[in-house]
Write a protein that holds these residues in place. Sequence first.
Motif, PDB file in Angstrom:
ATOM      1  N   LYS A  11       0.836  -1.206   0.000  1.00  0.00           N
ATOM      2  CA  LYS A  11       0.000   0.000   0.000  1.00  0.00           C
ATOM      3  C   LYS A  11       0.871   1.256   0.000  1.00  0.00           C
ATOM      4  CE  LYS A  11      -4.131  -1.645   2.410  1.00  0.00           C
ATOM      5  NZ  LYS A  11      -4.930  -1.483   3.645  1.00  0.00           N
ATOM      6  N   GLU A  12       1.913   1.235   0.821  1.00  0.00           N
ATOM      7  CA  GLU A  12       2.807   2.384   0.895  1.00  0.00           C
ATOM      8  C   GLU A  12       3.459   2.636  -0.464  1.00  0.00           C
ATOM      9  OE1 GLU A  12       6.698   4.052   3.341  1.00  0.00           O
ATOM     10  OE2 GLU A  12       6.009   2.019   3.706  1.00  0.00           O
ATOM     11  N   GLY A  20       0.948   3.984  -2.908  1.00  0.00           N
ATOM     12  CA  GLY A  20       0.667   5.380  -2.590  1.00  0.00           C
ATOM     13  C   GLY A  20       1.768   6.308  -3.062  1.00  0.00           C
ATOM     14  N   ASN A  44      -0.663   9.227  -3.957  1.00  0.00           N
ATOM     15  CA  ASN A  44      -1.812   9.146  -3.060  1.00  0.00           C
ATOM     16  C   ASN A  44      -1.298   9.100  -1.618  1.00  0.00           C
ATOM     17  OD1 ASN A  44      -4.055   8.374  -1.529  1.00  0.00           O
ATOM     18  ND2 ASN A  44      -4.889   7.085  -3.158  1.00  0.00           N
ATOM     19  N   SER A  64      -2.860   9.467   1.245  1.00  0.00           N
ATOM     20  CA  SER A  64      -3.650   8.718   2.224  1.00  0.00           C
ATOM     21  C   SER A  64      -3.382   7.224   2.124  1.00  0.00           C
ATOM     22  CB  SER A  64      -5.143   9.011   2.071  1.00  0.00           C
ATOM     23  OG  SER A  64      -5.654   8.490   0.871  1.00  0.00           O
ATOM     24  N   LEU A  65      -3.196   6.709   0.918  1.00  0.00           N
ATOM     25  CA  LEU A  65      -2.866   5.292   0.749  1.00  0.00           C
ATOM     26  C   LEU A  65      -1.480   5.001   1.309  1.00  0.00           C
ATOM     27  CD1 LEU A  65      -3.745   2.540  -0.341  1.00  0.00           C
ATOM     28  CD2 LEU A  65      -2.739   3.170  -2.538  1.00  0.00           C
ATOM     29  N   GLU A  66      -0.560   5.910   1.076  1.00  0.00           N
ATOM     30  CA  GLU A  66       0.795   5.757   1.618  1.00  0.00           C
ATOM     31  C   GLU A  66       0.753   5.732   3.146  1.00  0.00           C
ATOM     32  OE1 GLU A  66       5.119   8.033   1.422  1.00  0.00           O
ATOM     33  OE2 GLU A  66       3.500   8.708   0.115  1.00  0.00           O
ATOM     34  N   GLU A 119      -1.809   4.957   5.025  1.00  0.00           N
ATOM     35  CA  GLU A 119      -2.498   3.735   5.440  1.00  0.00           C
ATOM     36  C   GLU A 119      -1.532   2.546   5.433  1.00  0.00           C
ATOM     37  OE1 GLU A 119      -6.173   0.910   3.937  1.00  0.00           O
ATOM     38  OE2 GLU A 119      -6.167   3.013   3.328  1.00  0.00           O
ATOM     39  N   GLY A 120      -0.679   2.498   4.434  1.00  0.00           N
ATOM     40  CA  GLY A 120       0.321   1.437   4.363  1.00  0.00           C
ATOM     41  C   GLY A 120       1.298   1.493   5.519  1.00  0.00           C
TER      42      GLY A 120
END
Length: 57
Positions: A19-20, A23, A28, A30-32, A34-35
């Motif tokens: 995910k990181e 992202g 992105n 927020s995805l980074e 979240e990861g």
Amino acid sequence: MSGADKMENAADKAVGKAKEAAGEATGNESLEAEGKADQTKANLKQAGENIKDAFKK
């Protein structure tokens, strides 16, 4: 700690890294984030399991 717990924590960490990376590649934030959070969560679970193992000995 059981082998299943170790595999689950490793899988959670791998998903977080993916995910990181996704992202970062797409910009992105927020995805980074979240990861990174997923990786931290997996590391904390692993540390908790290690503490449990230490007290079982």
